[in-house]
Design an enzyme around this catalytic site. Sequence first.
Site, short mmCIF file in Angstrom:
data_model
loop_
_atom_site.label_atom_id
_atom_site.label_comp_id
_atom_site.label_asym_id
_atom_site.label_seq_id
_atom_site.Cartn_x
_atom_site.Cartn_y
_atom_site.Cartn_z
N ASP A 177 -16.12 6.82 -8.42
CA ASP A 177 -17.13 7.88 -8.44
C ASP A 177 -18.36 7.38 -7.70
O ASP A 177 -18.43 6.20 -7.32
CB ASP A 177 -17.47 8.29 -9.89
N CYS A 192 -9.98 14.03 -7.99
CA CYS A 192 -10.76 15.00 -8.77
C CYS A 192 -12.19 15.15 -8.26
O CYS A 192 -12.89 16.07 -8.69
CB CYS A 192 -10.83 14.59 -10.24
N VAL A 215 -16.04 9.41 -1.68
CA VAL A 215 -14.68 9.69 -1.18
C VAL A 215 -14.65 9.96 0.32
O VAL A 215 -13.58 9.88 0.93
CB VAL A 215 -14.01 10.86 -1.93
N SER A 269 -16.56 12.16 -14.79
CA SER A 269 -16.99 13.44 -15.35
C SER A 269 -15.83 14.43 -15.38
O SER A 269 -14.89 14.34 -14.57
CB SER A 269 -18.14 13.99 -14.50
N TYR A 311 -16.53 26.61 -0.56
CA TYR A 311 -15.69 26.05 -1.62
C TYR A 311 -14.23 26.47 -1.44
O TYR A 311 -13.31 25.65 -1.50
CB TYR A 311 -16.23 26.50 -2.97
#
Length: 314
Positions: free
Chosen positions: A94, A144, A118, A73, A221
Amino acid sequence: SGLLSFTCWGSRKGRRKWTRRTGPGGERGCPHGASAPPQSWGSASAGPPVPPPWLCPLSPPPGLVALVTGGSSGLGRATAERLVQQGACVVLLDLPASQGAKVAAELGDNCAFAPADVTSAKEVEAALEVAKKRFGKLELAVNCAGVGIAVKTYNAKKDKVHELEDFQRVVNVNLVGTFNVTRLSARLMSQNPPDPDGHRGLVVNTASVAAFEGQVGQAAYSASKGGIVGMTLPIARDLAPLGIRVVTIAPGLFSTPLLAGLPERVRNFLGQQVPFPSRLGHPGEFAHLVQALAENPMINGEVVRLDGALRMQP
Ligand SMILES: NC(=O)c1ccc[n+]([C@@H]2O[C@H](COP(=O)([O-])OP(=O)(O)OC[C@H]3O[C@@H](n4cnc5c(N)ncnc54)[C@H](O)[C@@H]3O)[C@@H](O)[C@H]2O)c1
């Protein structure tokens, strides 16, 4: 032919293919082409120095082998697509529930899907095994995969504190996950024979401008992305003796599924916050920078903002 198979100094017309077969010491070089430019890297010979083409053995495949996390994505997908278009082989990592299998199938034989989280050592190791077994090596890892939330530390109106589990989850995926992929990729990259310049590989991380200008609700974040920024230099230093570079991209606002869900007027508003160009970034522009980083061996231990001069407001 793609940029990964030749460098791009000067005009398009003036670009020369990286076609060297052997380095100054007779080392392994590009397996293709015959019109190798004379190598003057590191020597005092006349003319501009020719950068070492460590990523040149790309075309025809199997050329450069890359792992792209979050590859099904947004920014990761665009990166996987560009790399495959340029002649690289890509392991697309992913989550099992993602569109990874479909995207990899669309990209053809030079792309393999490795379903993994991950944050799992075992699953990332299995994904790296795919790179090794299917494509023989790993030279580029692009981190990513990421998640985001918008929660205030303490919302007084609702008398609601930020859940600790939410904070930990975001830091775990974005920061710990990036480190997990980096450390295990480095081990595999260290097995590569060095190119004439000593290069064995490159890790590209994805932070965010929120690492520097986190907004309201972005404590978790921003902490996760700030951690990625903070570990970029020490990891680059750790891996320098192995000839492995580490570079982090800090994107501004990009048009990915992350933002696609927003109403158009909000997307337009966000785009207008960018001084120039006043729009959301295209995922292809991120992929382009990954390629540029791969092609330029002097960029190391650095965080590169990709944001059209955007500085986020509170
Ligand atoms: N889009 C932007 O404007 C923007 C700006 C700055 C930074 N970023 C960062 O860029 C990265 C990519 O963002 P995007 O916009 O492409 O998002 P996206 O949601 O389109 O893609 C993220 C991908 O990561 C995968 N993923 C999530 N958790 C994972 C896990 N635990 N293990 C493996 N894969 C996992 C998802 O399945 C998804 O495919 C993220 O780290 C994000 O924080 C994005």
